[in-house]
Design a protein around this motif. Structure first.
Motif, mmCIF file in Angstrom:
data_model
loop_
_atom_site.group_PDB
_atom_site.id
_atom_site.type_symbol
_atom_site.label_atom_id
_atom_site.label_comp_id
_atom_site.label_asym_id
_atom_site.label_seq_id
_atom_site.Cartn_x
_atom_site.Cartn_y
_atom_site.Cartn_z
ATOM 1 N N ARG A 24 32.609 65.802 27.235
ATOM 2 C CA ARG A 24 33.778 66.126 28.062
ATOM 3 C C ARG A 24 34.978 66.496 27.212
ATOM 4 O O ARG A 24 35.855 67.246 27.642
ATOM 5 C CB ARG A 24 34.136 64.926 28.954
ATOM 6 N N ILE A 25 35.022 65.948 26.009
ATOM 7 C CA ILE A 25 36.136 66.288 25.110
ATOM 8 C C ILE A 25 35.920 67.676 24.519
ATOM 9 O O ILE A 25 36.810 68.515 24.535
ATOM 10 C CB ILE A 25 36.274 65.243 23.989
ATOM 11 N N THR A 26 34.719 67.899 24.023
ATOM 12 C CA THR A 26 34.461 69.183 23.355
ATOM 13 C C THR A 26 34.465 70.346 24.334
ATOM 14 O O THR A 26 34.805 71.462 23.958
ATOM 15 C CB THR A 26 33.114 69.159 22.597
ATOM 16 N N THR A 27 34.103 70.086 25.578
ATOM 17 C CA THR A 27 34.108 71.171 26.556
ATOM 18 C C THR A 27 35.485 71.360 27.181
ATOM 19 O O THR A 27 35.688 72.284 27.960
ATOM 20 C CB THR A 27 33.104 70.910 27.693
ATOM 21 N N GLY A 28 36.411 70.472 26.845
ATOM 22 C CA GLY A 28 37.769 70.659 27.326
ATOM 23 C C GLY A 28 38.060 70.023 28.674
ATOM 24 O O GLY A 28 39.140 70.193 29.233
ATOM 25 N N MET A 29 37.097 69.294 29.197
ATOM 26 C CA MET A 29 37.344 68.602 30.467
ATOM 27 C C MET A 29 38.425 67.542 30.249
ATOM 28 O O MET A 29 39.300 67.368 31.090
ATOM 29 C CB MET A 29 36.050 67.955 30.957
ATOM 30 N N TYR A 30 38.324 66.841 29.107
ATOM 31 C CA TYR A 30 39.417 65.973 28.673
ATOM 32 C C TYR A 30 40.138 66.731 27.560
ATOM 33 O O TYR A 30 39.530 67.081 26.554
ATOM 34 C CB TYR A 30 38.892 64.648 28.116
ATOM 35 N N LYS A 31 41.424 66.959 27.742
ATOM 36 C CA LYS A 31 42.163 67.752 26.742
ATOM 37 C C LYS A 31 43.001 66.887 25.805
ATOM 38 O O LYS A 31 43.415 65.800 26.191
ATOM 39 C CB LYS A 31 43.054 68.766 27.459
ATOM 40 N N PRO A 32 43.230 67.377 24.595
ATOM 41 C CA PRO A 32 44.041 66.635 23.624
ATOM 42 C C PRO A 32 45.379 66.202 24.221
ATOM 43 O O PRO A 32 46.049 67.001 24.876
ATOM 44 C CB PRO A 32 44.261 67.655 22.500
ATOM 45 N N GLY A 33 45.737 64.960 24.035
ATOM 46 C CA GLY A 33 46.979 64.444 24.578
ATOM 47 C C GLY A 33 46.795 63.797 25.942
ATOM 48 O O GLY A 33 47.603 62.971 26.347
ATOM 49 N N ASP A 34 45.735 64.160 26.633
ATOM 50 C CA ASP A 34 45.467 63.593 27.956
ATOM 51 C C ASP A 34 44.877 62.196 27.847
ATOM 52 O O ASP A 34 44.236 61.855 26.861
ATOM 53 C CB ASP A 34 44.457 64.455 28.727
ATOM 54 N N ALA A 35 45.108 61.410 28.901
ATOM 55 C CA ALA A 35 44.408 60.142 29.019
ATOM 56 C C ALA A 35 43.073 60.414 29.695
ATOM 57 O O ALA A 35 42.995 61.236 30.611
ATOM 58 C CB ALA A 35 45.228 59.159 29.850
ATOM 59 N N ILE A 36 42.025 59.752 29.231
ATOM 60 C CA ILE A 36 40.740 59.934 29.890
ATOM 61 C C ILE A 36 40.643 58.971 31.065
ATOM 62 O O ILE A 36 41.506 58.119 31.263
ATOM 63 C CB ILE A 36 39.568 59.687 28.914
ATOM 64 N N THR A 37 39.595 59.115 31.841
ATOM 65 C CA THR A 37 39.345 58.201 32.956
ATOM 66 C C THR A 37 39.307 56.765 32.434
ATOM 67 O O THR A 37 38.808 56.511 31.354
ATOM 68 C CB THR A 37 37.991 58.543 33.606
ATOM 69 N N SER A 38 39.847 55.846 33.224
ATOM 70 C CA SER A 38 39.923 54.459 32.765
ATOM 71 C C SER A 38 38.534 53.839 32.648
ATOM 72 O O SER A 38 37.580 54.288 33.270
ATOM 73 C CB SER A 38 40.769 53.624 33.717
#
Lengths: 252, 252
Positions: A24-38
């Motif tokens: 999810r990080i590498t595909t950009g679903m979670y973006k740099p600076g963003d908080a991921i799902t808890s």
DNA sequence: GAGTGGTCTAGACCACCCT
DNA sequence: GGGTGGTCTAGACCACTCC
């Protein structure tokens, strides 16, 4: 987990979860600076215990993809890394600036102590009280270097003061102290305790280190030190002199 | 825990346990090659849960002090590290031998593939199918290097065969291929998945990497690759040419 | 079969952040 | 006060080794 087999075959649960978050990080679903799902949500989503999710996220922090802020959440780290020539690696301030980052130097401490770090013993440093200058260097407010340098106690206060403001080499240059000899050991190591604090990284976080030994003439002295950087923030480029290539393998 | 305050003030339980085990290793109570007290016993001895002990021991494995063999026990790692000059770093076989260790090379695979590793993109490698030779180098049966090298597919089979037996540079030398240019990037990184297997280390284990780019003439070609080593097994020494020191800080 | 390390779980407690 | 991550625990299960 409902996301069957998803990515990469890690046999264990936390490996599967780790691979999926990583995806999810590498595909950009979670973006740099963003908080991921808890954690709680992820545990629910994947149908695994929260501890398993914690294990997966903890591993991803160790590999530099995530960073956590207790009470707030877990965030995707910004991904930028400086590559500096080893020769000028110790005077990287200009290097940092030329790469478009704002450099900042912060002196941590100036103390008198003996060298305890065993890794510096390769340089056969003097086993007596030395002046130790510790500092942190930032690029755009992100800490990228933690340096400890050991100089003779009879060093001029003015120069020592400079040490806390710029790289050792630059400080010597400003005071016209000639560097006669200079050798490096480059290695990797888990972040030291101080580095863990400074860089906000967990216990075994990989760092790149440059151990150096400078010998100056006029006045004659020996300076040793360690430069420590998070693996994801700095790399060194080295271009061996072409004359050396032919000398290779001459051992024995 | 009955061992009050013992060593180092880590606030958390697993940090205290970790510090104590660490102390037992550095003081020689647990010796290299020995199995340490079992998790269950340690938990009892310290009066903490077995999970807390596991956490502490797991951290110590990540920092290279311990290694575990499932079903048998947890062992103190041998502590030796090779320091090789970067110039000859890629032909370290002689280096290994001269340090008193028995070198061994094991070819892992020869495949045709595209370069996927993003870190190699700094060299602008060709984006087409390349021959990839992967191998492991041992010193006294301890794996110290995992190398992946990418060469053009039209490379002579004989030379490729040599790649699996020695360092790239040595193989080229044997076939009188002249190296025109050579550049390195040195960095640290968590062990890759393959390296984790080869070196028997956990997920985030720090490694020292040398990324290289060779350009040869007669025939003209470009070779890139990655050399990965466990942080506790190998370091590089670099002695910048003295001519370069004066050039320092010439940036901008 | 006894002992070992590794994984996974459910659940409790804490400190912290943000309304 | 509700959400967050971090620590710690008790206990279960598995695969493995050694006897």
């Amino acid at each position: 987990m409902n996301n069957s087999a998803s990515t990469s075959n890690g046999s264990t649960l936390h490996e599967i979860v780790r691979a999926e978050i990583s995806r999810r990080i590498t595909t950009g679903m979670y973006k740099p600076g963003d908080a991921i799902t808890s954690i709680a949500r992820l545990a629910e989503e994947f149908g695994v215990s929260s501890i398993t999710v914690k294990r997966a996220l903890s591993d991803l922090q160790s590999t530099g993809l995530l960073t956590s802020i207790p009470g707030k959440g877990i965030y995707v780290k910004d991904r930028f890394r400086l590559v500096c020539e080893l020769d000028v690696g110790m005077s990287a301030l200009g290097n940092i600036r030329s790469l478009g980052f704002q450099p900042k130097v912060q002196r941590i401490s100036v103390t008198k102590e003996r060298i305890e770090d065993v890794t510096l013993s390769v340089f056969n440093p003097p086993d007596r009280l030395l002046l130790c200058v510790r500092k942190v260097i930032y690029a755009d407010e992100v800490p990228i270097v933690y340096e400890s340098s050991f100089v003779p106690t009879n060093m001029s206060d003015k120069i020592v003061d400079e040490f806390g403001k710029r790289f050792i080499i630059d400080a010597l240059k400003r005071y016209k102290v000639a560097v006669k000899e200079m050798s490096f050991i480059i290695d990797a190591a888990p972040a030291s305790q101080e580095a863990q604090r400074v860089f906000s990284v967990p216990n075994s976080y990989p760092t790149l280190r440059r151990l150096y030994n400078l010998k100056t003439s006029a006045p004659t002295m020996s300076i040793v030190g360690i430069i420590e950087s998070p693996f994801d923030r700095l790399a060194c480029s080295v271009r061996p002199g072409s004359g050396r290539i032919s000398k290779m393998n001459k051992k024995k």
